[in-house]
Structures are given as structure tokens and as C-alpha cells.
Scaffold this active site. Structure first.
Site, short mmCIF file in Angstrom:
data_model
loop_
_atom_site.label_atom_id
_atom_site.label_comp_id
_atom_site.label_asym_id
_atom_site.label_seq_id
_atom_site.Cartn_x
_atom_site.Cartn_y
_atom_site.Cartn_z
N PHE A 150 3.13 -11.96 -4.09
CA PHE A 150 1.67 -12.11 -4.18
C PHE A 150 1.15 -13.25 -3.30
CE2 PHE A 150 3.13 -10.26 -8.19
CZ PHE A 150 2.33 -9.12 -8.26
N GLY A 263 -18.95 -11.05 4.02
CA GLY A 263 -18.45 -11.29 5.38
C GLY A 263 -18.48 -10.03 6.21
N GLY A 267 -9.51 -7.73 6.26
CA GLY A 267 -8.50 -7.21 7.18
C GLY A 267 -7.14 -7.64 6.71
N CYS A 270 -2.33 -6.43 4.44
CA CYS A 270 -2.14 -5.95 3.05
C CYS A 270 -3.30 -5.14 2.50
CB CYS A 270 -1.85 -7.14 2.14
SG CYS A 270 -0.24 -7.86 2.47
N LYS A 331 -8.02 -14.14 8.73
CA LYS A 331 -8.56 -15.17 7.85
C LYS A 331 -8.08 -16.52 8.37
CE LYS A 331 -5.12 -15.25 4.20
NZ LYS A 331 -4.96 -15.28 2.78
P1 NAD Z 1 6.19 -8.73 9.05
O1 NAD Z 1 5.87 -7.59 9.93
O2 NAD Z 1 5.62 -10.07 9.34
O3 NAD Z 1 7.77 -8.92 8.94
C1 NAD Z 1 8.65 -7.88 8.72
C2 NAD Z 1 9.96 -8.20 9.43
O4 NAD Z 1 10.92 -7.22 9.08
C3 NAD Z 1 9.86 -8.19 10.95
O5 NAD Z 1 10.29 -9.43 11.47
C4 NAD Z 1 10.77 -7.04 11.37
O6 NAD Z 1 11.43 -7.27 12.61
C5 NAD Z 1 11.76 -7.01 10.20
N1 NAD Z 1 12.46 -5.75 10.06
C6 NAD Z 1 11.95 -4.49 10.04
N2 NAD Z 1 12.93 -3.60 9.89
C7 NAD Z 1 14.09 -4.29 9.80
C8 NAD Z 1 15.44 -3.92 9.64
N3 NAD Z 1 15.79 -2.64 9.55
N4 NAD Z 1 16.37 -4.88 9.60
C9 NAD Z 1 16.02 -6.20 9.70
N5 NAD Z 1 14.76 -6.60 9.86
C10 NAD Z 1 13.79 -5.66 9.91
O7 NAD Z 1 5.77 -8.26 7.58
P2 NAD Z 1 5.23 -9.16 6.36
O8 NAD Z 1 3.80 -9.46 6.55
O9 NAD Z 1 6.19 -10.27 6.10
O10 NAD Z 1 5.34 -8.09 5.17
C11 NAD Z 1 6.58 -7.63 4.68
C12 NAD Z 1 6.32 -6.83 3.41
O11 NAD Z 1 5.75 -7.68 2.41
C13 NAD Z 1 5.36 -5.67 3.59
O12 NAD Z 1 5.75 -4.63 2.73
C14 NAD Z 1 4.04 -6.24 3.13
O13 NAD Z 1 3.16 -5.27 2.65
C15 NAD Z 1 4.49 -7.16 2.00
N6 NAD Z 1 3.61 -8.29 1.74
C16 NAD Z 1 3.04 -8.98 2.77
C17 NAD Z 1 2.22 -10.08 2.49
C18 NAD Z 1 1.56 -10.85 3.60
O14 NAD Z 1 0.65 -11.61 3.31
N7 NAD Z 1 1.97 -10.70 4.84
C19 NAD Z 1 2.01 -10.49 1.16
C20 NAD Z 1 2.64 -9.78 0.15
C21 NAD Z 1 3.44 -8.68 0.44
#
Ligand code: NAD
Length: 444
Positions: A150, A263, A267, A270, A331
């Protein structure tokens, strides 16, 4: 405890680092060799306040390392966190290619006695499917837990260190965890205990409820944003002021103030994706989520609100206009531009022939990767204003909140502000000779 984190993006890096900070021995694994090379050379592929210092300290103390080699990385780990991207697919549902690829690699390489903890946001039912897939493809008995994340980009370290709650979905039968599920929950409870010392709850639920909790939380927040944006648009038409209305409703304890700032639309990686995922789940199950469809539509329309105001102000001929834009990230306090409303504005302004001088404290490199030199990138907010016929503000970085309006006026060719974040008091800005457009308030 020995831990592996697969995926070193925004979630994986924060998870790996904060777990290392508590004394665990953590290996971050990513398939992206450039990212791993950067991390190994002491640089971060993302901007997240406070993260670099923690990464440096934990690497120095030998608790945090990185590798591209999944086999080697997971080897000694008791817990394997999965934080790979689950981007939106063509049909609106998340594309799980990365997750299945990791699952199959784990089935092949896991030495056994490991708990796979899924942090990625995945559709309801995915964790159970992953458990079955591992069972079919691995000779080892691998446990799966859903542990939705979260955290908010920009304050992610603090969110991870001091979560409002930790939700864990474990193997479940009927109305309770199976014996194995309960054991997995205890391992995770112990892992998270340093972060929950102020009596924050550790909630053990079924994997389906854990997965759904993440989506519902984001859908609720997205709904609040679209709601206030729609009310803001109506306020403009009716002669009311959304800021005054916001205060009037926010003091009602049932409503509160959070996420009720109008706003230019939400975006990020998520909200848009997760709202679309719920819409897809609704379609697939014959239980349409019409409210969320409206939330999504309102948001798509809201991303055009600043361009509409700009066109109204200058008329339809925009070729001679030079526009400054402050704020490109989706943001403040992040360099993340995924689904950023600013990108929609840039695209519309460029299509209309407007010359653009843009500034963002952290996100300009990512924008440059995406659109190249179609705009002029300015290192400082004020240099973006030089010779500009107007300023559009899309992201509310702190440094934009108290500018010197006299300096701004001197730099600009025409003093006009299109404020997509309602940063200023209309009276203050107009006193300095600006025409001022904001969201849900009367033009002044
Ligand atoms: P991101 O794109 O920043 O990072 C994902 C990473 O996974 C990348 O570095 C990519 O190279 C790596 N990856 C992909 N396939 C791979 C594999 N087969 N082996 C090894 N590495 C691999 O994504 P993120 O923003 O960190 O989000 C990750 C997950 O968490 C998503 O499901 C997202 O919805 C969820 N999430 C994101 C946030 C946020 O604020 N960014 C918050 C909560 C949940």
C-alpha cells in the site's frame, strides 16, 4: 532472515531496503541488467526520497546486494518476495506475463522450503493459481502468500516502515487459514513485527480477500479524486468555489479532507491500472462496476481540463504561444511519469503547435526518454518562464507553492497562470497582475 526480492522497481527496492534495514539479509533480483549494474555501482534507477541513504548503508553493512541471476539470488532465501510489474494489458486486465515467468523460474530453481510472497498487484484468484502452478511444476512444496503493498511513491520508505496495516493472504480453507497457511502467516508476522510496534494491525485473510483489498483501496481513492474533480467542474459553472466547498465538507468527520483536492486527473502506475483491472473483473464475472467506469471516464476527461482552459484563453490559434509547464511527474516527490496527466497536456499543446519550456525537479530525464527534444527542458522553475505567454502547473511540488510573483511577471511575456493544482489564492495572484485560472474556482 534471508530474503530475496524479485523486481527492483519502486515497490521491490523499497521492500528490499526496508527489510535489510531491520537486520535481514536481502538480495534484490531483476532481469534488467542496466538496473542491476546501476544498483551495484551505488546509484538508484528511481527517485524516492530517503531511499538512497538507506541503500548505501545496508550495502555497506553487507545486508543488501543485487543480482541478475535469479537462481543464485533465491538460493539461500527463506522468503522470496515478488514485486514485478503487472501492467495493464490490451483488454484492461493486468498482463501477468512477468508474474508467470517468475513463477516458472521459481518452480525450476527453488531449492524448496521457501515462501513465495506476492507483492505485485494481481487479479483476484491469481495467488491461488500461482500456488497450483508451482505445485504442478516443482517437486518442492512451495508456499504462496499474498501481501499487497500500500506504499505511496514519494513517501514510500515511511509508508513501508510505518504501515497503516499489513494484509496477508495465506492458504485458506472454509473460513480459516489451513495449518500451513497459519504457519506462513506467523513467519510473516514475525518479519513485519518491527514495523508494527505502534499496534498497527497485521491482518490474516484469504488470498482472494488480500488481492481484493488492494484493488478496493485504490478504487476508493480514485473515486474520491474523480468525485471532487466532477464537483469542481460543476462549481465553476455554478459560481461556487470548490476550495470553500472542500472545507465545508472536509470538517464533517464522515468525509474528511484526504484525497479531496481537485486537479487535472489522477495518474501513476496504480490508480488507472487498478480501476481498469476491477472493471475487467466485473466484466468477466458478469457483475459490472458501473461506478468505477464513471470514475475512469471522469478521470480521462479531467486530463484535458487545462488544455481546454488554455485554448479558451488564447483562442484557437496557439501556434505563436510559448507555454511554461511546471510539474511532469504524476505526483510530487517522484520521478514516475507513468500515466501522468502532464503527458496528456504536453501532447495536446505540441499538437496545437505550442512551444514548450518545461520543468520538473526529478522527472525530466524520464520525459526526455519518452518524447525526446520536442520540448525545452529547464533546470529551474524560473528559467522555464523566460519569454512564456503562460504557465501551466500540473504537479504540486513544494517549491512551486511560494514563488516570487514579481520575478515571474518580469520573466514572462504575458502573465497568465493555468493552475491545475489550486496552489495559490486567486486574490494574491491577481494582485500581482496575473490572469489566473484554477480548478473549480472562478477565473480571476
Ligand atoms: P516497476 O515497473 O517499477 O518495477 C518492476 C520491476 O520488475 C522492473 O525493474 C522489472 O525489470 C522487474 N521484472 C519484471 N519481470 C521480471 C522478471 N521476470 N524477473 C526479474 N525482474 C523482473 O513496478 P512497481 O511500480 O515497483 O510495481 C510493481 C508491482 O507492485 C505492480 O504490480 C504494481 O501494481 C504494484 N504496486 C506498485 C505501487 C507503486 O506505487 N509503484 C504501489 C503498490 C503496489
Amino acid at each position: 532472515m534471508r530474503i530475496a526480492v524479485i523486481g527492483t522497481g519502486y515497490v521491490g527496492m523499497v521492500t528490499a531496503t526496508c527489510l535489510a534495514e531491520c537486520g535481514n539479509e536481502v538480495v534484490g533480483i531483476d532481469k534488467d541488467g542496466d538496473k542491476i549494474a546501476m544498483l551495484e555501482s551505488g546509484r538508484l534507477p528511481i527517485y524516492e526520497p530517503g531511499l538512497l541513504e538507506l541503500v548505501e548503508r545496508n550495502r555497506r553493512e553487507g545486508r543488501l546486494s543485487f543480482t541478475i541471476d535469479l537462481n543464485k539470488g533465491i538460493g539461500p532465501a527463506r522468503l522470496v518476495f515478488v514485486a514485478v510489474g503487472t501492467p495493464q494489458g490490451a483488454d484492461g486486465a493486468p498482463d501477468l506475463t512477468n508474474l508467470w515467468a517468475v513463477g516458472d523460474a521459481l518452480a525450476e530453481h527453488s531449492p524448496g522450503n521457501q515462501i513465495i510472497v506476492v507483492k505485485s498487484t494481481v487479479p483476484v484468484g491469481t495467488n491461488r493459481q500461482l500456488a497450483q502452478r508451482l505445485k504442478q511444476r516443482s517437486s518442492h512444496d512451495l508456499q504462496v502468500a499474498s501481501n499487497p503493498e500500500f506504499l505511496k511513491e514519494g513517501v514510500a520508505v515511511d509508508d513501508f516502515m510505518r504501515p497503516d496495516r499489513v494484509v496477508v493472504g495465506v492458504a485458506w480453507s472454509g473460513d480459516r487459514a489451513t495449518t500451513q497457511g497459519a504457519e506462513v502467516a506467523e513467519v510473516l508476522r514475525e518479519l513485519y513485527s518491527p514495523f508494527l510496534r505502534t499496534e498497527r494491525p497485521f491482518l490474516v485473510v484469504s488470498p482472494e480477500s488480500a488481492e481484493m483489498t488492494k484493488y478496493v483501496a485504490n478504487a476508493m481513492l480514485a473515486t474520491k479524486i474523480s468525485f471532487i474533480n466532477e464537483m469542481a467542474n460543476l462549481c465553476e459553472r455554478l459560481g461556487a468555489d470548490i476550495n470553500e466547498v472542500r472545507r465545508g465538507i472536509g470538517h464533517d468527520a464522515r468525509i474528511g479532507f484526504q484525497f479531496l483536492f481537485p486537479g487535472a486527473g489522477y495518474g501513476g502506475s496504480c490508480f488507472p491500472k487498478d480501476v481498469n483491472a476491477l472493471m475487467a473483473m466485473g466484466r468477466q464475472t458478469g457483475s459490472p462496476v458501473t461506478l468505477l467506469e464513471a470514475v475512469n471516464n471522469v478521470n480521462e476527461a479531467q486530463k484535458h481540463v487545462l488544455f481546454r482552459k488554455i485554448r479558451q484563453h488564447y483562442g484557437h490559434e496557439l501556434e505563436d504561444v510559448t507555454m511554461a509547464v511546471w510539474g511532469l511527474a504524476f505526483k510530487p516527490r517522484t520521478d514516475d511519469i507513468r500515466e501522468a496527466p502532464a503527458l496528456v497536456l504536453l501532447e495536446e499543446l505540441l499538437a496545437a503547435g505550442v512551444r514548450l519550456r518545461v520543468h520538473d525537479p526529478e522527472a525530466m530525464a524520464n520525459v526526455r526518454k519518452m518524447i525526446g527534444n520536442k520540448v525545452i527542458y529547464c533546470d529551474r522553475p524560473y528559467s522555464a518562464l523566460e519569454g512564456a505567454d503562460g504557465l501551466a502547473i500540473v504537479t504540486e511540488w513544494q517549491e512551486f507553492r511560494n514563488p516570487d510573483f514579481d520575478v515571474m511577471r518580469r520573466l514572462m511575456r504575458h502573465p497568465v497562470i493555468f493552475d491545475g493544482r489550486n496552489l495559490y489564492e486567486p486574490q494574491t495572484v491577481t494582485c500581482h497582475g496575473f490572469a489566473y485560472y484554477s480548478i473549480g474556482r472562478q477565473m480571476s
